[in-house]
Motif scaffolding. Structure first.
Motif, PDB file in Angstrom:
ATOM      1  N   ARG A 178     -42.466 -69.854 -54.463  1.00  0.00           N
ATOM      2  CA  ARG A 178     -41.823 -71.000 -55.495  1.00  0.00           C
ATOM      3  C   ARG A 178     -40.308 -71.032 -54.994  1.00  0.00           C
ATOM      4  O   ARG A 178     -39.438 -71.850 -55.420  1.00  0.00           O
ATOM      5  CB  ARG A 178     -41.519 -70.293 -56.745  1.00  0.00           C
ATOM      6  N   GLY A 179     -39.766 -70.357 -54.038  1.00  0.00           N
ATOM      7  CA  GLY A 179     -38.517 -70.365 -53.278  1.00  0.00           C
ATOM      8  C   GLY A 179     -37.509 -69.785 -54.407  1.00  0.00           C
ATOM      9  O   GLY A 179     -36.202 -70.245 -54.279  1.00  0.00           O
ATOM     10  N   ARG A 180     -37.874 -68.806 -55.496  1.00  0.00           N
ATOM     11  CA  ARG A 180     -36.826 -68.364 -56.131  1.00  0.00           C
ATOM     12  C   ARG A 180     -37.053 -66.879 -56.137  1.00  0.00           C
ATOM     13  O   ARG A 180     -37.838 -66.260 -55.521  1.00  0.00           O
ATOM     14  CB  ARG A 180     -37.231 -68.711 -57.572  1.00  0.00           C
ATOM     15  N   ALA A 181     -35.885 -66.148 -56.652  1.00  0.00           N
ATOM     16  CA  ALA A 181     -35.577 -64.878 -56.689  1.00  0.00           C
ATOM     17  C   ALA A 181     -36.772 -64.309 -57.679  1.00  0.00           C
ATOM     18  O   ALA A 181     -37.047 -65.110 -58.724  1.00  0.00           O
ATOM     19  CB  ALA A 181     -34.506 -64.290 -57.009  1.00  0.00           C
ATOM     20  N   HIS A 182     -37.325 -63.153 -57.680  1.00  0.00           N
ATOM     21  CA  HIS A 182     -38.175 -62.383 -58.444  1.00  0.00           C
ATOM     22  C   HIS A 182     -37.897 -60.940 -58.412  1.00  0.00           C
ATOM     23  O   HIS A 182     -37.495 -60.342 -57.303  1.00  0.00           O
ATOM     24  CB  HIS A 182     -39.592 -62.861 -58.150  1.00  0.00           C
ATOM     25  N   VAL A 183     -38.290 -60.181 -59.313  1.00  0.00           N
ATOM     26  CA  VAL A 183     -38.061 -58.788 -59.374  1.00  0.00           C
ATOM     27  C   VAL A 183     -39.497 -58.233 -58.666  1.00  0.00           C
ATOM     28  O   VAL A 183     -40.571 -58.406 -58.894  1.00  0.00           O
ATOM     29  CB  VAL A 183     -38.481 -58.352 -60.966  1.00  0.00           C
ATOM     30  N   TYR A 184     -39.199 -57.808 -57.576  1.00  0.00           N
ATOM     31  CA  TYR A 184     -40.031 -57.196 -56.487  1.00  0.00           C
ATOM     32  C   TYR A 184     -40.536 -55.677 -56.864  1.00  0.00           C
ATOM     33  O   TYR A 184     -41.667 -55.492 -56.875  1.00  0.00           O
ATOM     34  CB  TYR A 184     -39.613 -57.246 -54.968  1.00  0.00           C
ATOM     35  N   GLN A 185     -39.613 -54.968 -57.310  1.00  0.00           N
ATOM     36  CA  GLN A 185     -39.703 -53.577 -57.642  1.00  0.00           C
ATOM     37  C   GLN A 185     -38.741 -53.082 -58.823  1.00  0.00           C
ATOM     38  O   GLN A 185     -37.481 -53.341 -58.639  1.00  0.00           O
ATOM     39  CB  GLN A 185     -39.606 -52.718 -56.615  1.00  0.00           C
ATOM     40  N   GLN A 186     -39.320 -52.609 -59.956  1.00  0.00           N
ATOM     41  CA  GLN A 186     -38.520 -52.152 -61.004  1.00  0.00           C
ATOM     42  C   GLN A 186     -37.788 -50.990 -60.677  1.00  0.00           C
ATOM     43  O   GLN A 186     -38.333 -50.063 -60.139  1.00  0.00           O
ATOM     44  CB  GLN A 186     -39.575 -52.069 -62.202  1.00  0.00           C
ATOM     45  N   TYR A 187     -36.411 -51.180 -60.798  1.00  0.00           N
ATOM     46  CA  TYR A 187     -35.650 -50.125 -60.420  1.00  0.00           C
ATOM     47  C   TYR A 187     -35.744 -49.533 -58.992  1.00  0.00           C
ATOM     48  O   TYR A 187     -35.719 -48.243 -58.902  1.00  0.00           O
ATOM     49  CB  TYR A 187     -35.516 -48.936 -61.469  1.00  0.00           C
ATOM     50  N   GLY A 188     -35.762 -50.384 -58.059  1.00  0.00           N
ATOM     51  CA  GLY A 188     -35.779 -50.002 -56.710  1.00  0.00           C
ATOM     52  C   GLY A 188     -34.431 -49.418 -56.289  1.00  0.00           C
ATOM     53  O   GLY A 188     -34.352 -49.232 -54.885  1.00  0.00           O
TER      54      GLY A 188
END
Length: 305
Positions: A178-188
């Motif tokens: 989608r070319g957007r930011a996303h949460v890859y890892q919670q509290y990384g």
């Protein structure tokens, strides 16, 4: 006219020039500021490095167990990594304490060498894509046991990269989807770095949400059609009137209500995958802790450096 003036007349008034005492004080103050700045930088750098050492000392998934880069290794790299780890961890070398660990290594190799099994395993790590290429987040093994989860409303994201720059182990860019930011890892990342990223987001699209709501929001986000990033930016700036956007917060209420009516979570596959990954991570941590520290350092030098 200037040629006829005395040199003293071209000089600024004496009040403009600092006295020797003022100059000395300024130099002392500057030196002190630089020293404090260096010390603060060293403290911050040391703290961050120590944190990474602590958090990366033990592998928590099949990729880390074989010492591989997550999601990027090919068959030859997987085969070579397996041979290397077996040679270092074999019971003939370490004794019976490594038997369970070697079993997990063999299991990791079998999973990552099979394309279908690997794709399914990658999905349990939160990197399986849905119909629109949306990534589900995963929880870091040392994330807080209580508190809220992080969620990015991609309908409002303008791909500014601020969050990925400030907390790159928590937020990632989905360039292939989608070319957007996303949460890859919670509290990384450190919580203060995460909070800084949240506060610095120009569109306020990063939210703290209830943990129980996160699966519904991520599923709702996957189902939302997004406008072009440039259109979103222009609409938010007031330069144009764009079409109405789908909000995941509206859609998730519908999904949650449906789950309540049917008595199901509506995300059974996701929950089962998360449970499976947690079980594997715990088994790896337990097996790794049974071998000597020297063996761990040899097996995973990049992760314990």
């Amino acid at each position: 006219v200037l040629a006829g003036l005395r040199p003293q007349a071209l000089q600024p008034p004496s009040s403009w020039a600092p006295s020797s005492r003022q100059r000395a004080s300024a130099l002392v103050a500057t030196a002190a500021a630089l020293t404090l700045g260096r010390r603060a930088f060293k403290r911050t750098t040391h703290r961050r490095r120590a944190w990474h050492i602590h958090r990366l000392a033990t592998p928590v998934d099949y990729y880390g167990l074989l010492g591989l880069s997550k999601f990027e290794s090919d068959r030859n790299e997987i085969k070579a990594a397996h041979r290397r780890v077996v040679r270092l961890l074999h019971p003939d070398v370490l004794g019976g304490d490594s038997a369970e660990l070697l079993r997990l290594v063999t299991e990791a190799y079998a999973t990552l060498s099979d394309d279908a099994a690997r794709a399914q395993y990658d999905a349990t790590l939160g990197c399986g894509s849905g119909n629109h290429g949306f990534f589900r987040s995963k929880w870091h093994p040392e994330a807080p046991e209580t508190g809220k989860a992080l969620f990015i409303d991609q309908s409002q994201c303008v791909s500014c990269l601020t969050c990925t720059d400030m907390a790159g182990d928590t937020f990632k860019m989905d360039y292939d989807g989608r070319g957007r930011a996303h949460v890859y890892q919670q509290y990384g990342d450190w919580e203060e770095d995460i909070q800084g990223a949240v506060d610095s987001c120009p569109t306020d699209c990063i939210h703290f949400v209830e943990r129980d709501d996160l699966p519904f929001l991520e599923e709702a986000m996957e189902n939302c059609e997004l406008l072009d990033v440039n259109v979103v930016a222009r609409v938010r700036s007031g330069n144009m009137a764009g079409p109405p956007q789908q909000s995941p917060f509206n859609e998730y209420q519908r999904l949650k209500a449906k789950a309540q009516r049917t008595g199901s979570l509506g995300t059974g596959a996701t929950s089962a995958s998360a449970t499976s990954h947690d079980h594997i991570s715990e088994a790896i941590r337990s097996a790794v802790s049974a071998i000597p520290e020297e063996a761990r350092e040899r097996a995973w030098p990049e992760e314990s450096a």
